[in-house]
Write an enzyme that holds these catalytic residues in place. Sequence first.
Site, mmCIF file in Angstrom:
data_model
loop_
_atom_site.group_PDB
_atom_site.id
_atom_site.type_symbol
_atom_site.label_atom_id
_atom_site.label_comp_id
_atom_site.label_asym_id
_atom_site.label_seq_id
_atom_site.Cartn_x
_atom_site.Cartn_y
_atom_site.Cartn_z
ATOM 1 N N GLU A 3 10.530 5.435 -18.356
ATOM 2 C CA GLU A 3 9.399 6.215 -18.867
ATOM 3 C C GLU A 3 9.066 5.831 -20.304
ATOM 4 O O GLU A 3 7.887 5.778 -20.692
ATOM 5 C CB GLU A 3 9.720 7.708 -18.776
ATOM 6 C CG GLU A 3 9.710 8.238 -17.342
ATOM 7 C CD GLU A 3 10.216 9.668 -17.240
ATOM 8 O OE1 GLU A 3 10.579 10.247 -18.293
ATOM 9 O OE2 GLU A 3 10.264 10.201 -16.122
ATOM 10 N N LYS A 38 19.610 17.730 -12.929
ATOM 11 C CA LYS A 38 18.489 16.807 -12.740
ATOM 12 C C LYS A 38 18.623 15.628 -13.707
ATOM 13 O O LYS A 38 18.942 15.804 -14.884
ATOM 14 C CB LYS A 38 17.159 17.521 -12.987
ATOM 15 C CG LYS A 38 15.940 16.738 -12.503
ATOM 16 C CD LYS A 38 14.685 17.605 -12.614
ATOM 17 C CE LYS A 38 13.509 16.994 -11.868
ATOM 18 N NZ LYS A 38 13.118 15.684 -12.371
ATOM 19 N N SER A 80 16.525 17.819 -17.444
ATOM 20 C CA SER A 80 15.725 19.037 -17.439
ATOM 21 C C SER A 80 16.422 20.133 -18.232
ATOM 22 O O SER A 80 17.652 20.242 -18.221
ATOM 23 C CB SER A 80 15.482 19.509 -16.004
ATOM 24 O OG SER A 80 14.825 20.760 -15.995
ATOM 25 N N HIS A 116 0.825 -1.218 0.000
ATOM 26 C CA HIS A 116 0.000 0.000 0.000
ATOM 27 C C HIS A 116 0.860 1.269 0.000
ATOM 28 O O HIS A 116 0.428 2.313 0.480
ATOM 29 C CB HIS A 116 -0.956 0.039 1.208
ATOM 30 C CG HIS A 116 -1.850 -1.155 1.304
ATOM 31 N ND1 HIS A 116 -3.092 -1.208 0.723
ATOM 32 C CD2 HIS A 116 -1.665 -2.354 1.923
ATOM 33 C CE1 HIS A 116 -3.649 -2.391 0.976
ATOM 34 N NE2 HIS A 116 -2.796 -3.099 1.698
#
Length: 462
Positions: free
Chosen positions: A330, A323, A317, A187
């Site tokens: 993805e 970053k 980025s 969870h």
Amino acid sequence: MNREDSMRTEKDTMGEMLVPSDAYWGASTQRAVLNFPISQLKFPKEFNHILGRVKRAAAKANFELDKLDKEISELIVQAANDVVKGDLDDYFVVDLFQTGSGTSTNTNANEVIANRAFEIGNRVLKVHPNDHVNMGQSSNDVIPTVSHLTAAQSINEQLIPSLVQLKLSLDAKSSETWEIIKTGRTHLQDATPIRLGQEFLGYSQQIELSINRLHAILPELCHVALGGTAVGTGVNTHPLFAGKVCSILSEELFLPVKETPYHFQAQGTQDTMLAASAAIRNAAISIQKIANDLRWLASGPRAGLAELELPTVQPGSSIMPGKVNPVIAESVVQVVCQVIGNDAAIAAAAQGGYLELNTYWPVAAYNLHQASQLLASATSNFVDQCIDGIKATTNGPESVEQGLMLATGLTPAIGYDKAASIAKEAAATGRTIRELARENTDLSEDDINKLLDPMKMTEPSP
């Protein structure tokens, strides 16, 4: 050169048509080109190559059955060789969104092979697209056959090997990280300890089962409609024709190609296509779970879990210096989105079975092949640019001692309620389960150490 100079006149049963002078196709194909100016999509080249194999095998079988002259059979075989090799790819010109049986593409193949055969024979012996190239066949059994075999070839030669590659990589990563203990999560909340290697083992098991499901569907895909001709009855074909063609195709494709025992089902439904799509979709969603887990476990690097380091492959980025994003993962999940869309299209197409024929074959064949090819490519890239280079950080092991669910280890000794009370106090005070167990139980230090040993909590208790 004006238009008439660059065109020739061809005839079919509907009359004359102008066809580009250098084209191997004929009048019926040209009608389809004009009738379906729908998209830039066409059947994939792999489909056309297997269609060429079917035509080549059919010419051989018809000669063996004394249905076709030797000279014509040999010319068809030579012309079909050019299709199989991809030399005539540019002459398969019909839009994907065409007649639902794929008749226009079958006709395209018949005309291209017939005209190429006529050329190979020095334009002496006329080869007819229907009477010779299409002998013993109908679009209604040829296109379903090619649809099945195109998918089977892609699954067998691309998708399954890429999944095997992924499983082996995950197995290696499981072995590499087997001794690393970290906090499990259910969870998205802390749970009892788990080996990092066990997480990777779970991913490997997902892929193993996906491979098994794909292997299971291959024999069904290899049961083909050929021999049913127009409506499944086999009218106008020799009873031994389909068996001979399937035997040739089986040897060429290294697949167990057989004539279906369910001819009326094979042309009137896309049940097998739907089952194959489900197996591919299942594999895709399994890979999505893995990719998403890795993104979670690598989140951070300071404000997330940061238990894993994924390979750095590009800046993340255009505005935030330094970053780095999980871009390979993805890309994988975006492919999964496409595969799910492919599956939805196939499910819709499978609903297009009316009486003796499903009339949504082109869109189903295209989407099933694309799903297999995309997932195979994305999976191999996932292994090469992400899985193989994953490294564990110290964050996972360092958080175990702070885990509240270590209290589960105390339950056999002090009971659920007492353990829950200790866990709640630990959450409220920031203290550890071990500290509070010393103060709130009669357990010895040795007992506490045994009960709260994270390594032992990763396996069943005797």
